[in-house]
Design a protein around this motif. Sequence first.
Motif, PDB file in Angstrom:
ATOM      1  N   HIS A  15      -0.984  16.239  15.067  1.00 51.95           N
ATOM      2  CA  HIS A  15       0.021  17.279  15.317  1.00 51.95           C
ATOM      3  C   HIS A  15       1.300  17.026  14.521  1.00 51.95           C
ATOM      4  O   HIS A  15       1.939  17.978  14.045  1.00 51.95           O
ATOM      5  N   LEU A  16       1.680  15.749  14.396  1.00 50.84           N
ATOM      6  CA  LEU A  16       2.861  15.434  13.587  1.00 50.84           C
ATOM      7  C   LEU A  16       2.583  15.734  12.120  1.00 50.84           C
ATOM      8  O   LEU A  16       3.465  16.216  11.395  1.00 50.84           O
ATOM      9  N   ALA A  17       1.357  15.481  11.660  1.00 52.61           N
ATOM     10  CA  ALA A  17       0.987  15.791  10.274  1.00 52.61           C
ATOM     11  C   ALA A  17       1.098  17.285  10.007  1.00 52.61           C
ATOM     12  O   ALA A  17       1.532  17.708   8.925  1.00 52.61           O
ATOM     13  N   GLU A  18       0.731  18.102  10.982  1.00 52.96           N
ATOM     14  CA  GLU A  18       0.846  19.561  10.834  1.00 52.96           C
ATOM     15  C   GLU A  18       2.307  19.968  10.690  1.00 52.96           C
ATOM     16  O   GLU A  18       2.653  20.828   9.854  1.00 52.96           O
ATOM     17  N   LEU A  19       3.182  19.349  11.471  1.00 56.14           N
ATOM     18  CA  LEU A  19       4.609  19.640  11.379  1.00 56.14           C
ATOM     19  C   LEU A  19       5.152  19.266  10.003  1.00 56.14           C
ATOM     20  O   LEU A  19       5.898  20.040   9.377  1.00 56.14           O
ATOM     21  N   LEU A  20       4.772  18.092   9.512  1.00 53.03           N
ATOM     22  CA  LEU A  20       5.251  17.643   8.210  1.00 53.03           C
ATOM     23  C   LEU A  20       4.747  18.545   7.089  1.00 53.03           C
ATOM     24  O   LEU A  20       5.451  18.767   6.094  1.00 53.03           O
ATOM     25  N   LYS A  21       3.559  19.080   7.243  1.00 54.32           N
ATOM     26  CA  LYS A  21       3.020  19.989   6.238  1.00 54.32           C
ATOM     27  C   LYS A  21       3.820  21.283   6.186  1.00 54.32           C
ATOM     28  O   LYS A  21       4.078  21.836   5.100  1.00 54.32           O
ATOM     29  N   LEU A  22       4.223  21.789   7.344  1.00 51.44           N
ATOM     30  CA  LEU A  22       5.045  23.008   7.390  1.00 51.44           C
ATOM     31  C   LEU A  22       6.367  22.794   6.666  1.00 51.44           C
ATOM     32  O   LEU A  22       6.844  23.682   5.950  1.00 51.44           O
ATOM     33  N   THR A  57       0.819  -1.219   0.000  1.00 52.25           N
ATOM     34  CA  THR A  57       0.000   0.000   0.000  1.00 52.25           C
ATOM     35  C   THR A  57       0.847   1.260   0.000  1.00 52.25           C
ATOM     36  O   THR A  57       0.554   2.218  -0.723  1.00 52.25           O
ATOM     37  N   TYR A  58       1.907   1.268   0.808  1.00 52.23           N
ATOM     38  CA  TYR A  58       2.674   2.499   1.008  1.00 52.23           C
ATOM     39  C   TYR A  58       4.053   2.484   0.364  1.00 52.23           C
ATOM     40  O   TYR A  58       4.743   3.508   0.371  1.00 52.23           O
ATOM     41  N   GLY A  59       4.472   1.339  -0.163  1.00 49.88           N
ATOM     42  CA  GLY A  59       5.769   1.280  -0.820  1.00 49.88           C
ATOM     43  C   GLY A  59       6.946   1.398   0.124  1.00 49.88           C
ATOM     44  O   GLY A  59       8.039   1.797  -0.295  1.00 49.88           O
ATOM     45  N   ILE A  60       6.748   1.062   1.397  1.00 53.05           N
ATOM     46  CA  ILE A  60       7.845   1.132   2.361  1.00 53.05           C
ATOM     47  C   ILE A  60       8.641  -0.170   2.325  1.00 53.05           C
ATOM     48  O   ILE A  60       8.222  -1.167   1.743  1.00 53.05           O
ATOM     49  N   LEU A  61       9.789  -0.179   2.973  1.00 54.10           N
ATOM     50  CA  LEU A  61      10.645  -1.361   2.994  1.00 54.10           C
ATOM     51  C   LEU A  61      10.080  -2.406   3.948  1.00 54.10           C
ATOM     52  O   LEU A  61       9.408  -2.067   4.930  1.00 54.10           O
ATOM     53  N   PRO A  62      10.355  -3.692   3.690  1.00 55.04           N
ATOM     54  CA  PRO A  62       9.907  -4.744   4.612  1.00 55.04           C
ATOM     55  C   PRO A  62      10.405  -4.523   6.040  1.00 55.04           C
ATOM     56  O   PRO A  62       9.716  -4.845   7.002  1.00 55.04           O
ATOM     57  N   GLU A  63      11.626  -3.977   6.169  1.00 52.32           N
ATOM     58  CA  GLU A  63      12.168  -3.712   7.503  1.00 52.32           C
ATOM     59  C   GLU A  63      11.300  -2.712   8.263  1.00 52.32           C
ATOM     60  O   GLU A  63      11.080  -2.838   9.467  1.00 52.32           O
ATOM     61  N   GLU A  87       5.823  -3.143  17.070  1.00 56.05           N
ATOM     62  CA  GLU A  87       5.678  -2.195  18.179  1.00 56.05           C
ATOM     63  C   GLU A  87       4.195  -1.920  18.398  1.00 56.05           C
ATOM     64  O   GLU A  87       3.499  -1.456  17.498  1.00 56.05           O
ATOM     65  N   ASP A  88       3.717  -2.175  19.603  1.00 59.25           N
ATOM     66  CA  ASP A  88       2.299  -2.026  19.909  1.00 59.25           C
ATOM     67  C   ASP A  88       1.800  -0.624  19.580  1.00 59.25           C
ATOM     68  O   ASP A  88       2.317   0.373  20.102  1.00 59.25           O
ATOM     69  N   GLY A  89       0.811  -0.548  18.700  1.00 59.37           N
ATOM     70  CA  GLY A  89       0.165   0.715  18.379  1.00 59.37           C
ATOM     71  C   GLY A  89       0.854   1.548  17.321  1.00 59.37           C
ATOM     72  O   GLY A  89       0.302   2.563  16.882  1.00 59.37           O
ATOM     73  N   LEU A  90       2.063   1.137  16.878  1.00 56.53           N
ATOM     74  CA  LEU A  90       2.812   1.977  15.941  1.00 56.53           C
ATOM     75  C   LEU A  90       2.206   1.937  14.543  1.00 56.53           C
ATOM     76  O   LEU A  90       2.178   2.949  13.844  1.00 56.53           O
ATOM     77  N   MET A  91       1.723   0.780  14.111  1.00 59.32           N
ATOM     78  CA  MET A  91       1.101   0.681  12.794  1.00 59.32           C
ATOM     79  C   MET A  91      -0.145   1.547  12.724  1.00 59.32           C
ATOM     80  O   MET A  91      -0.369   2.256  11.734  1.00 59.32           O
ATOM     81  N   GLU A  92      -0.970   1.528  13.766  1.00 63.85           N
ATOM     82  CA  GLU A  92      -2.180   2.352  13.797  1.00 63.85           C
ATOM     83  C   GLU A  92      -1.823   3.833  13.771  1.00 63.85           C
ATOM     84  O   GLU A  92      -2.496   4.635  13.105  1.00 63.85           O
ATOM     85  N   TYR A  93      -0.752   4.207  14.482  1.00 66.65           N
ATOM     86  CA  TYR A  93      -0.291   5.597  14.482  1.00 66.65           C
ATOM     87  C   TYR A  93       0.116   6.022  13.069  1.00 66.65           C
ATOM     88  O   TYR A  93      -0.275   7.089  12.586  1.00 66.65           O
ATOM     89  N   PHE A  94       0.894   5.160  12.416  1.00 67.76           N
ATOM     90  CA  PHE A  94       1.381   5.473  11.065  1.00 67.76           C
ATOM     91  C   PHE A  94       0.227   5.616  10.077  1.00 67.76           C
ATOM     92  O   PHE A  94       0.188   6.559   9.281  1.00 67.76           O
ATOM     93  N   GLU A  95      -0.725   4.693  10.117  1.00 69.65           N
ATOM     94  CA  GLU A  95      -1.828   4.744   9.154  1.00 69.65           C
ATOM     95  C   GLU A  95      -2.741   5.933   9.411  1.00 69.65           C
ATOM     96  O   GLU A  95      -3.263   6.537   8.465  1.00 69.65           O
ATOM     97  N   THR A  96      -2.933   6.295  10.660  1.00 70.79           N
ATOM     98  CA  THR A  96      -3.704   7.506  10.979  1.00 70.79           C
ATOM     99  C   THR A  96      -2.986   8.741  10.462  1.00 70.79           C
ATOM    100  O   THR A  96      -3.605   9.672   9.909  1.00 70.79           O
ATOM    101  N   LEU A  97      -1.671   8.759  10.624  1.00 65.94           N
ATOM    102  CA  LEU A  97      -0.860   9.875  10.139  1.00 65.94           C
ATOM    103  C   LEU A  97      -0.954   9.999   8.622  1.00 65.94           C
ATOM    104  O   LEU A  97      -1.075  11.108   8.079  1.00 65.94           O
ATOM    105  N   LYS A 124       8.907   9.263   3.173  1.00 66.91           N
ATOM    106  CA  LYS A 124       9.407  10.398   3.945  1.00 66.91           C
ATOM    107  C   LYS A 124       8.791  10.435   5.338  1.00 66.91           C
ATOM    108  O   LYS A 124       9.405  10.895   6.297  1.00 66.91           O
ATOM    109  N   VAL A 125       7.572   9.940   5.428  1.00 61.95           N
ATOM    110  CA  VAL A 125       6.876   9.924   6.723  1.00 61.95           C
ATOM    111  C   VAL A 125       7.425   8.824   7.627  1.00 61.95           C
ATOM    112  O   VAL A 125       7.547   9.007   8.842  1.00 61.95           O
TER     113      VAL A 125
END
Length: 548
Positions: free
Chosen positions: A442-449, A379-385, A393-403, A413-414
């Motif tokens: 909030h992290l999305a706002e930073l990345l947009k700037l 879906t995102y073209g990221i590396l398998p690693e 990592e508990d909750g990290l995938m959900e954080y990334f997909e929400t972001l 880049k994200v």
Amino acid sequence: MAASRVTANEIFLNIKEISTRYPKALCLFRQISTSRPHYDKQPEPRTKSASQQLVGVVGLEVHAQINSNTKLFSGSPVRFSAPPNSLVSFFDASLPGTLPMLNRRCVEAAVMTGLALNCTINKKSYFDRKHYFYADLPAGYQITQQRKPIAVDGVLTYSYFGGKKRSQMIRKSVQIKQIQLEQDSGKSLHDDDRSQTLIDLNRAGVGLMELVMEPEMKSGEEAAAAVRELQLILQALGTCQGNMSEGQLRVDANVSVHRPGEPLGIRTEVKNINSIRYLARAIDYEIQRQIDAVQSGRAVQNETRAYDSKSGETVPMREKEGLQDYRFMPEPNLPALIVYEDNASLPTGIDPSQAVVVQKIKDRLPELPGVKRDRLVQTYGILPEHSFTLVNEDGLMEYFETLMKTTQREPRKVIGWVTNELLGHLKQRDMSVSQSPISPAHLAELLKLQETGRISSSAAKQVFQEMWRSGGKTACQIVQEQELGLVHDSAQLHSICQKVVDSHPDEVHAVRNGNKKVLNKLIGLVQKETKGRADPVLVKEILQQMTQ
């Protein structure tokens, strides 16, 4: 443990207090010997050349507490840290005349786990009695599945980072011999000084799945990776919460050493390891200990050992029981356990809502960790690693997909911000993803700037640090308060560039003579003057014009 320091009088007072506060609780007290045999200290480590002739072999037995409201054969509730002996039925205490009643939820959990691990589900399985004479097992036996368990012949695929720099993704698999249903024992709290033991039967009869892995792993690192993957699968299924600190997932490691091409050596069992980190350390220590013994000409004993996390060593507990010691026999109070492939296979008169139907359970299987990783890569073209880190990592995938739903930046880049900046800060402070002071929005706002050119990459990291410390301020607020926005004013930048050019004639001369690399030094000097706030593209254009 703390109980080893209490006196006999304090133990009796504790029992009296429990009986007064919880009159319906069942309190049992037994006096047993808790002395341990003394063993000689292990010999000095062997030479490196000798150790290369021997390799370790590891098999695992994982006891997963089934996520169920009640126990396997009784209606007693299952709850961690309840008052001692307050969750004990007459059957759990093995009072005469009581009979087991099988919990259908536990059977469905075992079937679902077997399906997720590509096991064959036995449509007919049996319960057996396995005899132990321990103080915390009132009946003197455990009801388990020895002759024919509920699931067999599965496979668990797992991955871990290896290679010289530990950056290479290594993928392996281990065969699952069987999954069997069985009941847990109670808990013993020892007072070694008085040779007395307090018995808490709250845990007695809690439903367990024992997953037996074949001896195919070579190190503690492999075993730890396999258990972590199993833990993720069980949590995704909801069949076991997998909280090792509460004893919901306990591991017995069977360890031996041998020379490649020769039969496996005598194994020892390291019992009841309740941490993935300790599992790896215990296995690696035990492999080394056995290599030392063999190289010194001593026989490895077939025994049960425990891992001492303080010393980092395994210590003897008892000699390993054999099959004859367990005196297996069919459980006379339970008929064969029957599960059905689909509704069409149900006999006439059987209520479908009361039967265990494999196809219905298969239809409810959720997205498993391996499927999640593949989906993230596609879906995102990221590396398998990166997908490995996100899922593990508990909750990290959900954080990334929400972001990703709230930002327009490219996933590659994200992902660096999530796995490096965010996860790095969490690890330093031993925090979970759910405790992060920076939300995906909030992290999305930073990345947009940063993406729109309002701040530089260095300023973005500075803003991230301030967002973490402030615990509530947005990126825009911090940029405005600390004046971290990029300077786009052409006249202002032209003046600063002119100042740098005038004060560095040698560098300007080098650029004009064809040394374009020196231009980067001039750009750096301008950034220093503006504290990293100058628009790098505009600065480069101005300096190129000035040094022609």
